[in-house]
Design an enzyme around this catalytic site. Structure first.
Site, PDB file in Angstrom:
ATOM      1  CB  SER A 112      -0.948  -0.051   1.197  1.00  0.00           C
ATOM      2  OG  SER A 112      -1.820   1.022   1.156  1.00  0.00           O
ATOM      3  CG  ASP A 276      -2.589   4.023  -1.585  1.00  0.00           C
ATOM      4  OD1 ASP A 276      -3.300   3.980  -2.606  1.00  0.00           O
ATOM      5  OD2 ASP A 276      -2.613   3.145  -0.713  1.00  0.00           O
ATOM      6  CG  ASP A 278      -2.800  -0.493  -2.712  1.00  0.00           C
ATOM      7  OD1 ASP A 278      -2.631   0.611  -2.177  1.00  0.00           O
ATOM      8  OD2 ASP A 278      -3.508  -1.377  -2.204  1.00  0.00           O
ATOM      9  CG  ASP A 280      -6.096   0.879  -1.288  1.00  0.00           C
ATOM     10  OD1 ASP A 280      -5.180   1.714  -1.139  1.00  0.00           O
ATOM     11  OD2 ASP A 280      -6.128  -0.209  -0.682  1.00  0.00           O
TER      12      ASP A 280
HETATM   13  C1  G16 Z   1      -5.171  -0.743   5.311  1.00  0.00           C
HETATM   14  C2  G16 Z   1      -6.576  -1.203   5.403  1.00  0.00           C
HETATM   15  C3  G16 Z   1      -7.450  -0.079   5.864  1.00  0.00           C
HETATM   16  C4  G16 Z   1      -6.922   0.498   7.161  1.00  0.00           C
HETATM   17  C5  G16 Z   1      -5.492   0.914   6.982  1.00  0.00           C
HETATM   18  C6  G16 Z   1      -4.818   1.430   8.256  1.00  0.00           C
HETATM   19  O1  G16 Z   1      -5.075   0.205   4.307  1.00  0.00           O
HETATM   20  O2  G16 Z   1      -7.036  -1.671   4.155  1.00  0.00           O
HETATM   21  O3  G16 Z   1      -8.736  -0.556   5.993  1.00  0.00           O
HETATM   22  O4  G16 Z   1      -7.683   1.588   7.559  1.00  0.00           O
HETATM   23  O5  G16 Z   1      -4.759  -0.187   6.528  1.00  0.00           O
HETATM   24  O6  G16 Z   1      -4.581   0.401   9.108  1.00  0.00           O
HETATM   25  P1  G16 Z   1      -3.671   0.556  10.388  1.00  0.00           P
HETATM   26  O7  G16 Z   1      -4.234   1.730  11.151  1.00  0.00           O
HETATM   27  O8  G16 Z   1      -3.844  -0.744  11.083  1.00  0.00           O
HETATM   28  O9  G16 Z   1      -2.256   0.846   9.948  1.00  0.00           O
HETATM   29  P2  G16 Z   1      -3.992   0.058   3.164  1.00  0.00           P
HETATM   30  O10 G16 Z   1      -4.249   1.237   2.277  1.00  0.00           O
HETATM   31  O11 G16 Z   1      -2.675   0.105   3.882  1.00  0.00           O
HETATM   32  O12 G16 Z   1      -4.281  -1.263   2.541  1.00  0.00           O
END
Ligand code: G16
Length: 542
Positions: A112, A276, A278, A280
């Site tokens: 990500s 970002d 990827d 999303d």
């Molecule tokens: C991922 C999840 C999201 C989440 C984010 C932050 O995003 O897909 O749903 O809100 O991580 O998570 P954390 O607070 O645990 O770091 P991504 O964009 O990194 O895939």
């Protein structure tokens, strides 16, 4: 030919908030990536002639693991793999392909927004047949398989060339290489009023989209420049690079600082956005104003019917627990459901499938709808453009009129990165131990009305998730939430989420740091952040 290779399990392959994320050298250990892929194939127990979508965000090591995944899919009984050309697929585009082609699932290679390159981060996640991230019961099954794995299966011949569109075979399996952009761009065109947006741009509305040298460059060019007629150069940093050009593909105030600076200039564009690694996540910036993700969710939900896909209204809204309650006020006024889930897009899937919600969002710069089962950066950009084109107003005007109608929810997230894991655990445990005695305690003018450790029972499938963050609510509705990130790859990241609601429009122009000062000081006092982590200030404020 299928080769079975003996291996030993790794004990650290537990998927986090969004798949397995580790440093690249960690993934490069012999058998490490293969073990995790085999654990996925064993856990999902499909394969017999099924279709699997494979793609990634183009970061360093993407290609090697994609070629490995293709060979392992052939050895594990899949009938067809659909691969984005060059191994590229944005996360929402992969979600769409899984749904459109009725695949049994997909493997998305991404860490990500985390940095890439030979010493950067890498990640693997599995999405299920509805196009969404695997729910916890499946990630737990994957972890269980990974922890006991003794062999993996791989097709001995090398995988076909994935740089050219077309079909070829590996054993009995068809390898179909597709244009990563076309289907997704068509989907976007079916949701929004492209003619209206095109005309709005032609009338002089200016925009800038920063793809951060990550996966959305080709998507942004096709949609914004080719289909919507924005001038060449609207998309900047549009070539995906394995190390993201040395940058950090996280669309926030720190890593998208150049875009924000351009947007703050009096002669800057009318609209700015970034996505970002990827594709999303999204950042939305107007001339002179950065829209917070929580506000963006509320504004998109309130105005969605201006776009053709949502003209009939939306069924409901879901937000992750730490996301501000701005969206709740929209749901209340519109008389639709509001669901508060744990952090992680995987928790929205059942609600979307059941038709309970149409729009979902998170404070971590993610918004999306029922068009796919992932958050979707360009979708958010296009819904914003559709709304602006329909209202013929600036971003600032739309935001301020939203605050005037619903009140303003001041909001900040403070991140303390790479802190000592034991200190982070200790901080959370100490908070947990004090929860029962917190109600009624006074901190300055703030009085705690309730405090808990958030747990969630999925209203559709009844699954339960506990320990999802400490919530401290004050009389008047202000909140402080403490949570440890589940996406980091080094030490622990403490996230502190702070919010305060202000109904009085005369106070809406207050700077967030002033509006939130007492809560920020209180968060340090209650969480003993300085004392326990040695940090005097957060690394990033979003
Ligand atoms: C991922 C999840 C999201 C989440 C984010 C932050 O995003 O897909 O749903 O809100 O991580 O998570 P954390 O607070 O645990 O770091 P991504 O964009 O990194 O895939």
């Amino acid at each position: 030919m299928i080769e079975t290779i003996a291996t030993k399990p790794f004990d650290d392959q537990k998927p986090g908030t969004s798949g397995l994320r580790k440093k690249v050298p960690h993934f490069q250990q012999p058998h490490y990536a293969a073990n995790f892929l085999q654990a996925i194939f064993d856990a999902v127990a499909t394969g017999d002639g099924d279709t699997l979508v494979i793609g990634g965000d183009g970061r360093f090591y993407n290609r090697e693991v994609i070629l490995l995944a293709i060979r392992m899919a052939a050895a594990n009984g899949y009938g067809r793999v659909i691969v984005g050309r060059g191994g590229l697929l944005s996360t929402p585009a992969a979600s769409h392909l899984i749904r459109k082609r009725q695949a049994s699932g997909g493997i998305i290679l991404s860490a990500s927004h985390n940095p890439g390159g030979p010493t950067g981060d890498f990640g693997i996640k599995y999405n299920i047949a509805n196009g969404g991230p695997a729910p916890e019961r499946i990630t737990e099954a994957i972890f269980a398989k990974a922890s006991s794995l003794t062999r993996y299966r791989v097709w001995t011949e090398t995988a076909p060339d994935i740089s050219r569109i077309g079909e070829s075979r590996l054993g009995d399996m068809v390898v179909e290489v597709v244009d990563p952009v076309a289907d997704y761009a068509d989907l976007m065109e079916s949701l929004f009023d492209f003619a209206l947006i095109r005309e709005f741009i032609a009338s002089g509305f200016t925009l800038r989209f920063d793809a951060m040298h990550a996966v959305t460059g080709p998507y942004g060019r096709e949609i914004l420049e080719n289909r919507l007629g924005a001038p060449r150069g609207t998309v900047i940093n549009g070539v995906p690079l394995p190390d993201f050009g040395g940058g950090h593909p996280d669309p926030n105030a720190v890593h998208a600082a150049a875009l924000i600076e351009e947007m703050m200039a009096p002669d800057g564009p009318d609209f700015g956005a970034a996505s970002d690694g990827d594709g999303d996540r999204n950042l939305i910036v107007g001339k002179g104003i950065v829209v917070s993700p929580s506000d963006s969710l509320a504004i998109l939900a309130a105005n969605a019917p201006l776009a053709p896909a949502y003209a009939g209204g939306i069924a409901g809204i879901a937000r992750s627990m730490p996301t501000s309650q701005a969206a709740d006020r929209v749901a209340e006024k519109r008389g639709i459901g509001l669901y508060e889930t744990p952090t992680g897009w995987k928790f929205f899937g059942t609600l979307l499938d059941a038709g309970k919600v149409t729009i979902c969002g998170e404070e971590s710069a993610g918004t999306g709808s029922d068009h796919v089962r992932e958050k979707d950066g360009l979708w958010a950009v296009l819904l914003w453009l559709n709304i602006l084109a329909a209202r013929r107003e600036s971003v600032r005007a739309v935001v301020e009129s939203h605050w005037a109608e619903f009140g303003r929810t001041f909001y900040q997230r403070h991140d303390y990165e790479e802190i000592d894991s034991a200190a982070a655990e200790g901080l959370m445990e100490s908070l947990h131990d004090r929860l029962a005695s917190m109600a009624g305690q006074r901190f300055g003018t703030l009085v705690v009305s309730e405090a808990d450790d958030f747990s969630y029972k999925d209203p559709i499938d009844g699954s339960v998730a506990t320990g999802q963050g400490i919530r401290i609510v004050f009389s008047g509705g202000s909140r402080i939430v403490f949570r440890l990130s589940g996406t980091g790859t080094q030490g622990a990241t403490l996230r502190v989420y702070i919010e305060r609601y202000e109904k009085d429009p005369a106070r809406h122009a207050t700077a967030p740091e002033i509006a939130l000062k007492e809560l920020v000081d209180t968060a340090d006092a209650i969480g003993e952040i300085r004392k326990r982590t040695g940090r005097t200030r957060p690394d990033v404020i979003t």
